[in-house]
Write a protein that holds these residues in place. Structure first.
Motif, mmCIF file in Angstrom:
data_model
loop_
_atom_site.group_PDB
_atom_site.id
_atom_site.type_symbol
_atom_site.label_atom_id
_atom_site.label_comp_id
_atom_site.label_asym_id
_atom_site.label_seq_id
_atom_site.Cartn_x
_atom_site.Cartn_y
_atom_site.Cartn_z
ATOM 1 N N ALA A 49 2.181 36.394 6.140
ATOM 2 C CA ALA A 49 1.054 35.708 6.779
ATOM 3 C C ALA A 49 -0.237 36.499 6.598
ATOM 4 C CB ALA A 49 1.348 35.499 8.264
ATOM 5 N N TRP A 50 -0.179 37.809 6.785
ATOM 6 C CA TRP A 50 -1.382 38.624 6.627
ATOM 7 C C TRP A 50 -1.872 38.638 5.188
ATOM 8 C CZ3 TRP A 50 1.546 42.785 9.807
ATOM 9 C CH2 TRP A 50 1.441 42.473 11.168
ATOM 10 N N TRP A 51 -0.936 38.727 4.230
ATOM 11 C CA TRP A 51 -1.352 38.690 2.833
ATOM 12 C C TRP A 51 -1.943 37.330 2.471
ATOM 13 C CZ3 TRP A 51 -2.755 42.573 0.269
ATOM 14 C CH2 TRP A 51 -2.093 43.803 0.358
ATOM 15 N N ARG A 52 -1.384 36.275 3.051
ATOM 16 C CA ARG A 52 -1.941 34.940 2.790
ATOM 17 C C ARG A 52 -3.389 34.881 3.272
ATOM 18 N NH1 ARG A 52 -0.028 29.652 2.120
ATOM 19 N NH2 ARG A 52 -1.852 28.368 1.641
ATOM 20 N N ALA A 53 -3.651 35.481 4.426
ATOM 21 C CA ALA A 53 -5.012 35.502 4.964
ATOM 22 C C ALA A 53 -5.944 36.269 4.032
ATOM 23 C CB ALA A 53 -5.018 36.117 6.358
ATOM 24 N N VAL A 54 -5.499 37.400 3.546
ATOM 25 C CA VAL A 54 -6.326 38.193 2.636
ATOM 26 C C VAL A 54 -6.605 37.419 1.354
ATOM 27 C CG1 VAL A 54 -6.326 40.249 1.161
ATOM 28 C CG2 VAL A 54 -5.660 40.440 3.566
ATOM 29 N N GLU A 55 -5.608 36.720 0.852
ATOM 30 C CA GLU A 55 -5.819 35.930 -0.361
ATOM 31 C C GLU A 55 -6.851 34.829 -0.128
ATOM 32 O OE1 GLU A 55 -4.867 36.601 -3.319
ATOM 33 O OE2 GLU A 55 -3.733 38.358 -2.650
ATOM 34 N N VAL A 56 -6.869 34.251 1.063
ATOM 35 C CA VAL A 56 -7.884 33.240 1.386
ATOM 36 C C VAL A 56 -9.272 33.861 1.314
ATOM 37 C CG1 VAL A 56 -8.818 31.759 3.206
ATOM 38 C CG2 VAL A 56 -6.349 31.804 2.781
ATOM 39 N N VAL A 57 -9.432 35.051 1.912
ATOM 40 C CA VAL A 57 -10.733 35.718 1.904
ATOM 41 C C VAL A 57 -11.144 36.053 0.473
ATOM 42 C CG1 VAL A 57 -12.022 37.741 2.693
ATOM 43 C CG2 VAL A 57 -10.362 36.649 4.219
#
Length: 373
Positions: free
Chosen positions: A223-231
């Motif tokens: 989930a955290w990596w997905r958020a970083v990829e969005v940014v």
């Protein structure tokens, strides 16, 4: 509340469900500040409704429908005050008087006000909008991470009003106990929110925190990596976009990626105190002590109790205290500056007296200083 028959100025609105353990603390903190308390119960099986009534609250029932905004809006419909203070059962107002808010509530040019909000024990405060005019145009939206800020902005611009900043301080203590029930409740709501808005970075970070709390570390990291990829894909759009970076950098499971991720985080969020502290740690670990010391000194100069971020970011207060004192003590010791090292270890011992290591290191630095003399 003083029982006056005049129209109330300030209504506190709460939504509760099985909050008997924490509700008295919240209500005791607000009863002398507000003119009425409106409690909407979404299905309690405990004594929440009775406790609220005992504090003089107007209590209403609203069936829970997996929608925080709907419940909060139901509370707004019952509020009679000209202003709303929205607060949760696991929060409390820091003792103050009605005079703290009087100037704001009587100002015809204000649409809303921030408070000084502490999201968890041991963290710094940030400005959060919790006070706003009781206006039917202002309502909450979103089933989770509900917000009324878009409506406040619309009313502000339509009516030529402005936002104020109050000295009222609110402490959230809901993270002090076991969070499993909240995590289990929030995970499906967060997944539903993300199914409809897959780029909502804050929800990805929250999902990661909830999954980590339930022991699903792989799910949390994903989930955290997905958020970083969005940014990375869309660029930084909010100060809160930094949150998943912090979650990853503090988690041992992402340690292998940290050397690459921290420079990225610093480039995107150069003003972030956590990232500066982590950068200082990395410099110290690499033996670049002279470069690390100014970073820790700047952090140690910040008064964590007075710090109130204007971008919605809270920090572990130890970054500005014991963590920086420890780092400075170590850096100076390695540079054989034993007087400075002893001073910082003494400061660390003063703010964290329960840790005997600080006292031992202070004695060691003092011994080296005496030997040198």
């Amino acid at each position: 509340m003083d029982g006056r028959q005049v129209a109330p100025v300030l209504s506190a609105t709460l939504i509760v469900r099985d909050e008997a353990a924490v509700l008295p603390r919240c209500l005791a903190s607000i009863r002398d500040l507000v003119d009425e308390i409106v409690v909407v119960d979404t299905g309690s099986a405990d004594d929440s409704r009775r406790i609220a009534a005992d504090f003089g609250a107007r209590v209403f029932e609203f069936p829970w429908r997996d929608d925080f905004a709907a419940a909060r809006n139901a509370a707004l419909e019952h509020a009679r005050g000209r202003w709303i203070l929205y607060i949760d059962a696991d929060e409390a107002i820091v003792p103050t008087s009605h005079d703290t808010l009087a100037g704001h509530l009587l100002d015809p040019g204000l649409v809303a006000c921030t408070v000084r909000f502490r999201p968890r024990t041991g963290f710094t405060r940030y400005q959060e909008c919790r006070l706003f005019r009781n206006d039917p145009r202002i309502r909450f939206r979103n089933v989770i991470h509900e917000t009324m800020l878009p409506d406040i902005e619309n009313v502000k611009h339509a009516d030529g009003l402005r936002m104020g900043h109050s000295a009222l301080a609110v402490d959230h203590f809901g993270y002090d106990g076991n969070q499993d029930a909240k995590h289990r409740r929030n995970v499906p709501l967060l997944r539903d929110r993300l199914a409809r808005d897959s780029d909502h970075v804050y929800s990805w970070n929250h999902l990661g925190q909830a999954l980590a709390g339930l022991g699903d570390m792989d799910g949390a990291l994903n989930a955290w990596w997905r958020a970083v990829e969005v940014v990375r894909a869309r660029g930084v759009q909010s100060a809160l976009d930094r949150l998943p970076y912090g979650s990853l950098l503090l988690h041992p499971g992402a340690a292998a990626e940290a050397p690459r991720l921290l420079p990225e985080a610093l480039e995107c969020f150069a003003d972030d105190h956590l990232f500066r502290w982590l950068h200082g740690r990395r410099l110290a670990d690499a033996g670049q002590l002279a470069e690390a010391i100014p970073l820790f000194e700047r952090l140690a100069a910040i008064d964590a109790e007075l710090h109130c971020d204007d971008q919605g970011i809270a920090y572990d207060a130890r970054i500005f205290g014991v963590f920086s004192y420890e780092a400075l003590g170590l850096c100076h010791f390695r540079l054989e500056r034993y007087e400075d090292s002893a001073r910082y270890y003494a400061l660390a011992d003063r703010v964290d007296p329960g840790n005997p290591v600080h006292r031992l290191k202070h004695r060691l630095a003092t011994s080296r200083l005496s030997r040198g003399a």
